[in-house]
Design a protein around this motif. Structure first.
Motif, PDB file in Angstrom:
ATOM      1  N   GLY A  55       0.718  -1.056  -0.027  1.00 55.27           N
ATOM      2  CA  GLY A  55       0.012  -0.035   0.001  1.00 55.27           C
ATOM      3  C   GLY A  55       0.747   1.252  -0.015  1.00 55.27           C
ATOM      4  O   GLY A  55       0.853   1.959  -0.900  1.00 55.27           O
ATOM      5  N   GLN A  56       1.567   1.539   0.999  1.00 56.29           N
ATOM      6  CA  GLN A  56       2.516   2.589   1.280  1.00 56.29           C
ATOM      7  C   GLN A  56       3.801   2.238   0.204  1.00 56.29           C
ATOM      8  O   GLN A  56       4.015   1.234  -0.176  1.00 56.29           O
ATOM      9  CB  GLN A  56       2.927   2.818   2.631  1.00 56.29           C
ATOM     10  N   THR A  57       4.693   3.377   0.094  1.00 60.13           N
ATOM     11  CA  THR A  57       5.794   3.313  -0.830  1.00 60.13           C
ATOM     12  C   THR A  57       7.041   3.554   0.420  1.00 60.13           C
ATOM     13  O   THR A  57       7.048   4.241   1.423  1.00 60.13           O
ATOM     14  CB  THR A  57       5.640   4.556  -1.989  1.00 60.13           C
ATOM     15  N   ASP A  58       8.258   2.984  -0.229  1.00 60.06           N
ATOM     16  CA  ASP A  58       9.371   2.993   0.517  1.00 60.06           C
ATOM     17  C   ASP A  58      10.626   3.250  -0.272  1.00 60.06           C
ATOM     18  O   ASP A  58      10.453   3.292  -1.636  1.00 60.06           O
ATOM     19  CB  ASP A  58       9.789   1.609   1.438  1.00 60.06           C
ATOM     20  N   ILE A  59      11.704   3.775   0.120  1.00 62.25           N
ATOM     21  CA  ILE A  59      12.985   4.049  -0.581  1.00 62.25           C
ATOM     22  C   ILE A  59      13.851   2.456  -0.666  1.00 62.25           C
ATOM     23  O   ILE A  59      13.838   2.135   0.616  1.00 62.25           O
ATOM     24  CB  ILE A  59      13.738   5.073  -0.048  1.00 62.25           C
ATOM     25  N   TRP A  60      14.101   2.274  -1.625  1.00 58.81           N
ATOM     26  CA  TRP A  60      15.006   1.165  -1.795  1.00 58.81           C
ATOM     27  C   TRP A  60      16.400   1.420  -2.689  1.00 58.81           C
ATOM     28  O   TRP A  60      16.459   2.456  -3.071  1.00 58.81           O
ATOM     29  CB  TRP A  60      14.018  -0.131  -2.665  1.00 58.81           C
ATOM     30  N   ARG A  61      17.216   0.647  -2.716  1.00 60.66           N
ATOM     31  CA  ARG A  61      18.311   0.732  -3.421  1.00 60.66           C
ATOM     32  C   ARG A  61      18.957  -0.380  -4.179  1.00 60.66           C
ATOM     33  O   ARG A  61      18.667  -1.423  -3.653  1.00 60.66           O
ATOM     34  CB  ARG A  61      19.464   1.276  -2.458  1.00 60.66           C
ATOM     35  N   PHE A  62      19.613  -0.315  -5.268  1.00 59.19           N
ATOM     36  CA  PHE A  62      20.479  -1.361  -5.674  1.00 59.19           C
ATOM     37  C   PHE A  62      21.829  -0.822  -6.039  1.00 59.19           C
ATOM     38  O   PHE A  62      22.012   0.451  -6.487  1.00 59.19           O
ATOM     39  CB  PHE A  62      19.918  -2.105  -7.057  1.00 59.19           C
ATOM     40  N   THR A  63      22.985  -1.690  -6.075  1.00 59.17           N
ATOM     41  CA  THR A  63      24.517  -1.222  -6.433  1.00 59.17           C
ATOM     42  C   THR A  63      24.484  -1.241  -7.837  1.00 59.17           C
ATOM     43  O   THR A  63      23.719  -2.167  -8.608  1.00 59.17           O
ATOM     44  CB  THR A  63      25.037  -2.332  -5.691  1.00 59.17           C
ATOM     45  N   MET A  64      25.367  -0.457  -8.590  1.00 59.04           N
ATOM     46  CA  MET A  64      25.732  -0.543  -9.803  1.00 59.04           C
ATOM     47  C   MET A  64      26.439  -1.601 -10.206  1.00 59.04           C
ATOM     48  O   MET A  64      27.198  -2.119  -9.289  1.00 59.04           O
ATOM     49  CB  MET A  64      26.214   0.990 -10.183  1.00 59.04           C
ATOM     50  N   PRO A  65      26.471  -2.227 -11.551  1.00 53.02           N
ATOM     51  CA  PRO A  65      27.308  -3.002 -11.858  1.00 53.02           C
ATOM     52  C   PRO A  65      28.808  -2.728 -11.627  1.00 53.02           C
ATOM     53  O   PRO A  65      28.962  -1.490 -11.868  1.00 53.02           O
ATOM     54  CB  PRO A  65      27.011  -3.403 -13.297  1.00 53.02           C
ATOM     55  N   ALA A  66      29.586  -3.911 -11.325  1.00 49.08           N
ATOM     56  CA  ALA A  66      31.103  -3.611 -11.544  1.00 49.08           C
ATOM     57  C   ALA A  66      31.545  -4.561 -12.293  1.00 49.08           C
ATOM     58  O   ALA A  66      31.524  -5.624 -12.254  1.00 49.08           O
ATOM     59  CB  ALA A  66      31.602  -3.683  -9.999  1.00 49.08           C
ATOM     60  N   GLY A  67      32.330  -4.136 -13.605  1.00 54.23           N
ATOM     61  CA  GLY A  67      32.788  -4.828 -14.394  1.00 54.23           C
ATOM     62  C   GLY A  67      31.655  -5.866 -15.106  1.00 54.23           C
ATOM     63  O   GLY A  67      30.667  -4.960 -15.592  1.00 54.23           O
ATOM     64  N   ASN A  68      31.997  -7.016 -15.159  1.00 54.44           N
ATOM     65  CA  ASN A  68      30.924  -7.834 -16.042  1.00 54.44           C
ATOM     66  C   ASN A  68      29.613  -8.327 -14.881  1.00 54.44           C
ATOM     67  O   ASN A  68      28.887  -9.130 -15.252  1.00 54.44           O
ATOM     68  CB  ASN A  68      31.496  -9.057 -16.642  1.00 54.44           C
ATOM     69  N   THR A  69      29.719  -7.696 -13.741  1.00 54.76           N
ATOM     70  CA  THR A  69      28.648  -8.400 -12.810  1.00 54.76           C
ATOM     71  C   THR A  69      27.575  -7.670 -12.702  1.00 54.76           C
ATOM     72  O   THR A  69      27.488  -6.379 -13.518  1.00 54.76           O
ATOM     73  CB  THR A  69      29.235  -8.067 -11.270  1.00 54.76           C
ATOM     74  N   PRO A  70      26.263  -8.149 -12.593  1.00 50.31           N
ATOM     75  CA  PRO A  70      25.031  -7.368 -12.932  1.00 50.31           C
ATOM     76  C   PRO A  70      24.621  -6.518 -11.777  1.00 50.31           C
ATOM     77  O   PRO A  70      25.588  -6.459 -10.805  1.00 50.31           O
ATOM     78  CB  PRO A  70      24.051  -8.349 -13.005  1.00 50.31           C
ATOM     79  N   PRO A  71      23.614  -5.673 -11.890  1.00 49.57           N
ATOM     80  CA  PRO A  71      23.181  -4.833 -10.675  1.00 49.57           C
ATOM     81  C   PRO A  71      23.127  -5.622  -9.307  1.00 49.57           C
ATOM     82  O   PRO A  71      22.606  -6.668  -9.477  1.00 49.57           O
ATOM     83  CB  PRO A  71      21.931  -4.110 -11.105  1.00 49.57           C
TER      84      PRO A  71
END
Length: 310
Positions: free
Chosen positions: A87-103
């Motif tokens: 129902g409500q919204t929250d703040i999330w995060r993901f790290t950026m790719p490094a080299g050939n790794t995915p997010p």
């Protein structure tokens, strides 16, 4: 690093996001309403200036649901964004790719009874500001420590309802404040005061790098709109250019290139006209909207409609 409460985003969200914008307005979404589905995409920016091009896009939040309003951290190593869960919204995060790794796998930054929108790292890089829909439905600007150590604090006590914001200096903010019509205001977080500088504006706010200027979308009587700059010292406004059709948001790269998005296309302003620099239709991108550029200018994040998983 997580602000908790007795209400939380469903744990299903994390499990639903693989490792590998729709337009939204917190101002019109009741806490129980389900926002339209959208995903945050990232794409590498290759080269600079006239040689700039975009690499292959990656859907970083590929799940059914609302993932929107991306914003990079000060170091550019992660993206903060808004997620709607229970129902409500929250703040999330993901790290950026490094080299050939995915997010990195997305993780929550807030889990509160209130809804938080539009996370934006503050100029000192130690916290992020949000539009919080409080329990009485007031929309005010709050600040959360980025490391999760400490309580959130109110930034502007009397200014509401705030819809969108951008930091224009260490203590200067430019705000989209709801009303009939909506107004553009310059605020100071030390005094809590604000002054109206324009009205009848769109939701796009973008800091121009290297200048004490913020650009916004000025709507005019004939239904046209103009990307317009605001000098935060003098309050003077100057019309710059009209956006492409269906382009509501824009962003500046660190070296001063203006980008916007519409449908599956990313545009740049070049030599007095908009040029398409990428078309991501083949990747499944539809109705691209909000944009953010990393501090080093090496990544672009944008929002598009939910896409079916392969």
């Amino acid at each position: 690093m997580l602000f908790r409460s007795r209400l939380s985003v469903s744990a299903v969200l994390a499990a639903a996001v693989p490792i590998v914008a729709l337009l939204s307005a917190p101002v019109v979404l009741p806490l129980a309403a389900q926002a339209p589905g959208s995903d945050v995409w990232i794409v590498p920016i290759i080269g600079r200036g006239a040689a700039m091009r975009l690499g292959a896009p990656v859907n970083a939040t590929h799940r059914a649901g609302y993932d929107n309003q991306p914003s990079f951290t000060a170091t550019g190593d992660a993206v903060l964004y808004t997620v709607q869960g229970d129902g409500q919204t929250d703040i999330w995060r993901f790290t950026m790719p490094a080299g050939n790794t995915p997010p990195g796998v997305p993780t929550p930054m807030t889990r509160t009874p209130e809804s938080e929108y539009s996370a934006t790292v503050t100029p000192d890089g130690s916290s992020f500001s949000v539009i919080r829909v409080e329990r009485d439905s007031a929309q005010r600007l709050w600040r959360f420590p980025l490391d999760g150590q400490g309580d959130p604090s109110l930034v502007l006590e009397t200014i509401k309802p705030v819809g969108y914001h951008v930091w224009a200096g260490d203590h200067t903010l430019v705000l989209f404040v709801l009303g009939s019509p909506a107004t553009l205001q310059i605020a100071d977080d030390r005094t809590g005061s604000a002054e109206v500088k324009a009205s009848n504006i769109g939701r796009a706010l973008a800091k121009v790098p290297g200048r004490d200027v913020v650009t916004f979308l000025q709507q005019v009587k004939d239904s046209a709109s103009w990307i317009t700059e605001l000098d935060v010292h003098t309050g003077a406004t100057t019309r710059l250019m009209q956006p492409p059709p269906r382009a509501e948001y824009h962003v500046w790269t660190p070296d001063g290139v203006l980008l916007t998005a519409a449908e599956s296309r990313i545009y740049r302003w070049e030599r007095g006209e908009w040029r398409v620099i990428a078309d991501f239709a083949a990747a499944g991108v539809k109705r691209a909207s909000r944009l953010a550029v990393s501090p080093r200018g090496d990544w672009l994040a944008f929002v598009a409609d939910d896409t079916p998983k392969p």
